[in-house]
Design a protein around this motif. Structure first.
Motif, mmCIF file in Angstrom:
data_model
loop_
_atom_site.group_PDB
_atom_site.id
_atom_site.type_symbol
_atom_site.label_atom_id
_atom_site.label_comp_id
_atom_site.label_asym_id
_atom_site.label_seq_id
_atom_site.Cartn_x
_atom_site.Cartn_y
_atom_site.Cartn_z
ATOM 1 N N UNK A 24 0.676 -0.768 0.132
ATOM 2 C CA UNK A 24 -0.133 -0.638 -0.095
ATOM 3 C C UNK A 24 1.050 1.260 0.434
ATOM 4 N N UNK A 25 1.890 1.270 1.085
ATOM 5 C CA UNK A 25 2.790 2.747 1.204
ATOM 6 C C UNK A 25 3.638 2.437 -0.202
ATOM 7 N N UNK A 26 3.807 1.216 -1.078
ATOM 8 C CA UNK A 26 4.507 1.482 -2.092
ATOM 9 C C UNK A 26 3.755 2.441 -3.245
ATOM 10 N N UNK A 27 2.641 1.558 -3.667
ATOM 11 C CA UNK A 27 1.790 2.001 -4.044
ATOM 12 C C UNK A 27 1.478 3.825 -4.106
ATOM 13 N N UNK A 40 -3.583 9.176 -4.067
ATOM 14 C CA UNK A 40 -2.705 10.263 -2.997
ATOM 15 C C UNK A 40 -1.837 9.030 -1.670
ATOM 16 N N UNK A 41 -0.869 9.462 -1.299
ATOM 17 C CA UNK A 41 0.074 9.099 -0.448
ATOM 18 C C UNK A 41 -0.126 8.478 0.554
ATOM 19 N N UNK A 42 -0.741 7.313 1.151
ATOM 20 C CA UNK A 42 -1.454 6.245 2.384
ATOM 21 C C UNK A 42 -0.391 6.213 3.468
ATOM 22 N N UNK A 43 0.976 7.044 3.916
ATOM 23 C CA UNK A 43 1.908 6.779 4.770
ATOM 24 C C UNK A 43 1.492 6.577 5.692
ATOM 25 N N UNK A 44 1.043 7.819 6.297
ATOM 26 C CA UNK A 44 -0.132 8.504 7.222
ATOM 27 C C UNK A 44 -0.846 7.253 7.637
ATOM 28 N N UNK A 45 -1.704 6.575 7.302
ATOM 29 C CA UNK A 45 -2.931 5.693 7.380
ATOM 30 C C UNK A 45 -1.969 4.365 7.839
ATOM 31 N N UNK A 46 -0.830 3.989 6.833
ATOM 32 C CA UNK A 46 -0.052 3.144 6.505
ATOM 33 C C UNK A 46 0.489 2.737 8.250
ATOM 34 N N UNK A 47 1.284 3.596 8.863
ATOM 35 C CA UNK A 47 1.773 3.768 9.816
ATOM 36 C C UNK A 47 0.623 3.963 11.227
ATOM 37 N N UNK A 48 -0.261 4.578 11.019
ATOM 38 C CA UNK A 48 -2.074 4.053 12.207
ATOM 39 C C UNK A 48 -2.041 2.588 12.047
ATOM 40 N N UNK A 49 -1.869 1.994 11.010
ATOM 41 C CA UNK A 49 -2.115 1.141 10.963
ATOM 42 C C UNK A 49 -1.500 -0.394 11.377
ATOM 43 N N UNK A 50 0.028 0.594 10.987
ATOM 44 C CA UNK A 50 1.510 -0.823 11.763
ATOM 45 C C UNK A 50 1.046 -0.674 13.637
ATOM 46 N N UNK A 51 0.754 0.412 13.864
ATOM 47 C CA UNK A 51 0.528 0.551 15.618
ATOM 48 C C UNK A 51 -0.497 -0.476 15.698
ATOM 49 N N UNK A 52 -1.821 -0.521 14.755
ATOM 50 C CA UNK A 52 -3.078 -1.220 15.814
ATOM 51 C C UNK A 52 -2.869 -3.026 14.996
#
Length: 192
Positions: A24-27, A40-52
């Motif tokens: 997802x981050x690469x895409x 659009x960049x999903x890096x912030x939500x990827x980091x949120x999902x990683x925490x979860x």
């Protein structure tokens, strides 16, 4: 007839989740905006999902290093200004860490509508302000022609629309996942 249930080991599950989020981050990391060929960049939500989903700090560090690597590879070809890693990344790292910690908080907390609104507002506001202001003040880019408020205002719609959309998808996913695991546990208990 007996059907043996197979399940993945915890390490394989974690690696599978991490690889999915990495894809997802690469895409999405090649551009910050929605275009006809890019999300659009999903890096912030990827980091949120990683925490979860993977609340061990090592996954956050891996993802952070990979995001820098992706930037070094992708961004120089997609923007018109000279790009290099700069002091603005310090704020971006802090914003990613906030997203990760809020995801970790969500993992250990029942999600009510009021907590979703409260922590989502905190998450979106903090990550936007920290990441955008750190680039405004520390990137070295020529943004002095804009006031700080004008700079914040010129980027807020792109950031908020995409991140609110990703956040809604993430929250629905959490609720569905929790509902399924509760139902699965209830079925397991009833079948015993």
């Amino acid at each position: 007839m007996y059907i043996k249930k197979t399940s993945l080991t915890p390490h394989v599950k974690q690696l599978t989740i991490f690889l999915f989020l990495l894809i997802v981050m690469i895409a999405t990391r090649g551009t910050h905006l929605l275009t006809s060929i890019a999300l659009p960049d999903a890096s912030f939500i990827v980091m949120l999902a990683l925490g979860f989903l993977l609340n061990n700090i090592r996954w956050f560090i891996f993802a952070l290093l990979l995001s820098v690597g992706i930037d070094l590879y992708m961004i120089p070809t997609t923007i018109n200004e000279p790009y290099n890693l700069n002091l603005g990344y310090i704020g971006l790292t802090l914003a990613y860490a906030i997203a990760w910690f809020i995801g970790k908080y969500f993992a250990n907390t029942p999600i009510s509508n009021s907590s979703v609104i409260k922590y989502s507002a905190l998450y979106l506001s903090a990550t936007y302000l920290i990441s955008t202001l750190s680039f405004y003040y520390f990137s070295g880019w020529n943004v002095s022609s804009q006031s700080v408020l004008s700079f914040l205002g010129s980027h807020i719609n792109d950031f908020m629309i995409s991140n609110i959309s990703y956040l809604i998808i993430f929250i629905i996913g959490i609720k569905v996942y929790r509902s399924m695991t509760r139902n699965s546990a209830a079925l397991t208990i009833k079948s015993i």
